[in-house]
Design a protein around this motif. Structure first.
Motif: not given
Length: 455
Positions: A219-227, A256-265
């Protein structure tokens, strides 16, 4: 003389609009680029809907169907996109067949003989809708226009509004919500797959990938938190939507899902495998990249109309403060209709998902209420147009400046449990601490009793 209302798009909102037009004694002209009704819905037919049938069937459409002998599905059951097509849109389309013009892509809408600049005679000149398709180039006249073409065919790119270097045309990049466990299973099974985005499309795709043996979802999540991405959990009155966030939190927590927070492509390099490069220098090698960063409206064919749009969201200006994800926190989007959706061009409206522009919070029931109100206004029944007949379910999602926590109905309040901080009592507390504050004020991880009663 009977008024003709051109309806652009034969999806659920467009077909509902046609049912209301007929109910008002007017003539619909339904134009769609697909070769069958529900063209875009068929592309996400594998996706379960958050709302049950009770929220997905328009009242005027249901009446029309019942008169044709249709049996309504269980109102408490949850349809997929394919169910929506098979059990509702196709039967409805058959009742509207005399007014359907399929395989016609709208390329321009204007006022006949009057360009965008001219005032004189504008309000009384008929609309001219130009289409291309199997029948060649055609022109259609109408007295009013409802644009319900949606946004599905216009996915957002992976960058900050623009494609990043290496993105355009990449064979290992897909958009939206591909059918990773069905039609496209072979492409993704056993692969290392990254999903960029923080909305329901991204989360749903990641959950589906996590159920594939040998597949590694990231999961490449652009936000710094997943809330915010994980939503309101138990506070969400749409249970299926709340459960999606709860399931995702469990999968992330279990690894089961790897998280990368703050990921801006920032770039995509290579092909097989490709490397997703973040603005902060992180480099993630994957076999496939799914970009699920939302959608945007196609406004190109409206250039000769006087359309007023919010500069940020690309939605009607009066609607913007009701749906702006920068401002909203814990609560509902107020039902709205013709007054909020009107444009400087008389008798022209944008409805459905497209009316929300780039905002992601649209529910189908909202679109049904929109077109009921719009058609009433076109028919001259301004009292009915102003009356709101919909109560929307609360999301329970907290977002925006000065984050306020959702009022939960179980101890899993404030957006659910914290995911990445041991010193946070809940998701809202995690967000506050990540932003430099002391917390959200509802307790600490060492004070579970306070956390249970928070918000």
């Amino acid at each position: 003389m009977t008024r003709t209302v051109a309806i652009l798009g034969a999806g659920p909102v467009g077909l509902a609009a046609a049912a209301h037009v007929l109910e008002r004694g007017m003539q619909p002209l339904i134009l769609d680029q697909g070769d069958a009704v529900g063209h875009s819905v068929r592309a996400w037919g594998h996706v379960p809907m958050f709302s049950n049938w009770r929220f997905n069937i328009d009242a005027a459409a249901a009446l029309r169907l019942e008169q044709a002998g249709w049996q309504a599905p269980d109102p408490e059951a949850y349809p997929t996109g394919s169910d929506l097509v098979d059990c509702y849109l196709e039967p409805l389309g058959r009742t509207l067949a005399p007014w359907l013009r399929l395989d016609r892509r709208v390329v321009a809408v204007s006022r006949e003989g009057i360009d965008k600049v001219k005032d004189a005679g504008r309000a009384t000149a008929p609309f001219m809708i130009e289409t291309e398709g199997a029948a060649g180039e055609e022109r259609h006249r109408a007295d009013a226009v409802i644009d319900a073409t949606g946004t599905w065919i216009q996915p957002n790119p992976g960058g900050a509004g623009r494609p990043v270097p290496g993105e355009v045309g990449h064979s290992r990049i897909s958009y939206g919500m591909p059918d990773v466990s069905g039609r496209e299973r072979e492409r993704y099974a056993g692969k290392r797959v990254a999903v960029l985005g923080g909305g329901h499309s991204a989360i749903g795709t990641l959950i589906a990938l996590s159920g594939q043996p040998g597949t590694t979802p990231l999961w490449l999540c652009r936000a710094s938190t997943t809330a915010r991405a994980l939503g309101g959990g138990a506070a969400d009155q749409l249970v299926a939507r709340g459960a999606l966030g709860t399931d995702m939190a469990r999968l992330v927590d279990s690894g089961s899902i790897r998280l990368e927070n703050g990921f801006h492509l920032a770039a995509v390099e290579g092909s097989t495998p490709l490397t997703a490069v973040s603005a902060d220098g992180r480099r993630i090698k994957v076999d496939e990249l799914v970009i699920a960063t939302g959608f945007r409206p196609d406004l190109s064919f409206l250039r000769e109309l006087r359309v007023a749009l919010d500069p940020a969201l690309e939605c009607p200006p009066a609607l913007a403060p009701l749906i702006d994800p920068n401002l909203h926190s814990c609560g509902t989007v107020r039902p709205h209709g013709a007054a909020e959706l009107a444009h400087p061009e008389p008798d022209f409206y944008i409805a459905g998902m497209k009316s929300y522009g780039r905002a992601p919070t649209f529910l189908l029931a909202t679109g049904h209420e929109q077109v009921r109100s719009i058609v009433a206004a076109i028919a001259g029944d301004h009292e009915a147009a102003a009356r709101m007949e919909l109560v929307l379910p609360e999301t329970g999602v907290c977002s925006g400046p000065g984050l306020r926590a959702a009022k939960a109905v179980t101890p899993a309040c404030c957006g659910g449990p914290a995911l990445t901080r041991a010193d946070a009592c809940c998701a809202a507390d995690e967000v506050a601490k990540d932003s430099g504050a002391s917390g959200c004020g509802c307790g600490t991880s060492a004070e579970p009793a306070k956390a249970a009663a928070c918000c």
